[in-house]
Design a protein around this motif. Structure first.
Motif, short mmCIF file in Angstrom:
data_model
loop_
_atom_site.label_atom_id
_atom_site.label_comp_id
_atom_site.label_asym_id
_atom_site.label_seq_id
_atom_site.Cartn_x
_atom_site.Cartn_y
_atom_site.Cartn_z
N PHE A 200 3.70 89.55 44.36
CA PHE A 200 4.94 90.19 44.76
C PHE A 200 4.90 90.58 46.23
N SER A 201 6.07 90.74 46.79
CA SER A 201 6.19 91.23 48.16
C SER A 201 6.14 92.76 48.14
N PRO A 202 5.30 93.38 48.96
CA PRO A 202 5.28 94.85 49.03
C PRO A 202 6.64 95.42 49.39
N LEU A 203 7.42 94.71 50.19
CA LEU A 203 8.74 95.21 50.55
C LEU A 203 9.65 95.28 49.34
N THR A 204 9.51 94.30 48.44
CA THR A 204 10.30 94.33 47.20
C THR A 204 9.91 95.52 46.36
N LEU A 205 8.62 95.78 46.24
CA LEU A 205 8.17 96.93 45.46
C LEU A 205 8.65 98.23 46.09
N MET A 206 8.60 98.34 47.42
CA MET A 206 9.09 99.54 48.08
C MET A 206 10.56 99.78 47.77
N ALA A 207 11.34 98.68 47.76
CA ALA A 207 12.77 98.82 47.46
C ALA A 207 12.97 99.28 46.03
N ARG A 208 12.17 98.76 45.10
CA ARG A 208 12.29 99.18 43.70
C ARG A 208 11.93 100.66 43.54
N ILE A 209 10.89 101.09 44.24
CA ILE A 209 10.49 102.50 44.18
C ILE A 209 11.63 103.39 44.65
N LYS A 210 12.22 103.04 45.78
CA LYS A 210 13.32 103.85 46.30
C LYS A 210 14.50 103.86 45.35
N ALA A 211 14.75 102.71 44.71
CA ALA A 211 15.90 102.62 43.82
C ALA A 211 15.74 103.48 42.58
N VAL A 212 14.58 103.39 41.92
CA VAL A 212 14.42 104.17 40.68
C VAL A 212 14.37 105.66 40.97
N THR A 213 13.75 106.05 42.08
CA THR A 213 13.71 107.48 42.39
C THR A 213 15.07 108.00 42.79
N ARG A 214 15.85 107.19 43.49
CA ARG A 214 17.21 107.61 43.87
C ARG A 214 18.06 107.83 42.63
N ARG A 215 17.94 106.93 41.67
CA ARG A 215 18.74 107.07 40.46
C ARG A 215 18.35 108.32 39.68
N TYR A 216 17.05 108.57 39.55
CA TYR A 216 16.60 109.76 38.83
C TYR A 216 16.98 111.05 39.55
N GLN A 217 16.91 111.03 40.87
CA GLN A 217 17.30 112.21 41.63
C GLN A 217 18.80 112.48 41.49
N ASN A 218 19.60 111.40 41.50
CA ASN A 218 21.04 111.58 41.33
C ASN A 218 21.36 112.16 39.97
#
Length: 233
Positions: free
Chosen positions: A102-120
């Protein structure tokens, strides 16, 4: 952001540690499933990243045990790319999976996405999160689903989120990209196969082949409609 990584490949850990430092994340790395579970219990984490193949306790078992205790976002790393393997990981409570290599950039984007959703979700101030339809009564606060008056208890966390969104927005057609954005929070980083896997699994739990509730709109995406009959592929 505190991230627990349970991964036995040291080169993967070294790569992630470098990217975490660039993002300002605090990464903790352990190398077998039992140590991962022990460390999970000792601290509060923002995201947990779990490799599928782990010594002592495999990633699927670890994911299941964590999900019994917490709704912390879990991303699974896996070299298995078959649909059945993906479904198994999602059923055990993973919020997403990333296929190796996997691309680390893809994983970073996934991390930001799931945390953003949970924070919202954590900061929403609406008094009521109950939606109803002809067949459903769904409470977002209690995570309860009643289907034709009977409790539906076999939904995974993401299947619940997807069903809630569909019932809240009946007869509207959503593309896979829109569902990734609004249910997963990925914006442009999601894998469309994630949506298809969840739709296929959800269809097996609600509706019938003769009277499906989630319909494919060919060339566009999906919609929820309790009044349309037909056989969905």
């Amino acid at each position: 952001m505190k991230i627990l990584v349970v991964e036995d490949n040291e080169s993967v850990c070294s790569m992630l540690e470098m990217f975490f430092m660039k993002e300002g994340y605090e990464g903790t790395f352990v190398h077998n499933g039992q140590d991962g579970f022990d460390r999970f219990n000792k601290e509060k984490w923002d995201v947990i990243i779990v490799d599928w193949m782990l010594p002592v306790m495999d990633g699927i078992s670890l994911c299941r045990k964590i999900r019994e205790l917490s709704q912390v976002p879990i991303i699974m790393l896996t070299a298995k790319d078959s649909e059945s393997d993906q479904v198994l990981g999602l059923e055990m409570g993973a919020d997403d999976y990333v296929t190796k290599p996997f691309s680390p950039l893809t994983l970073m984007a996934r991390i930001k996405a799931v945390t953003r959703r949970y924070q919202n979700e954590a900061t929403e101030k609406e008094e009521s999160h109950v939606v109803t339809s002809q067949c459903f009564r769904i409470s977002k606060d209690s995570r309860e689903v009643f289907y034709n008056g009977q409790p539906l208890t076999n939904l995974t966390p993401k299947e619940f989120d997807l069903l809630y969104y569909f019932v809240k927005n009946p007869k509207q057609v959503f593309s896979r990209e829109q569902l990734l954005d609004r249910v997963w929070g990925y914006q442009f980083y999601g894998d469309e196969r994630t949506v298809d896997v969840h739709i296929k699994r959800l269809r097996k739990k609600i509706g019938t082949p003769e009277q499906p509730l989630i319909h494919t709109v060919w060339g566009i995406g999906y919609k929820f409609d309790e009044m349309v009959a037909g056989n969905e592929g």
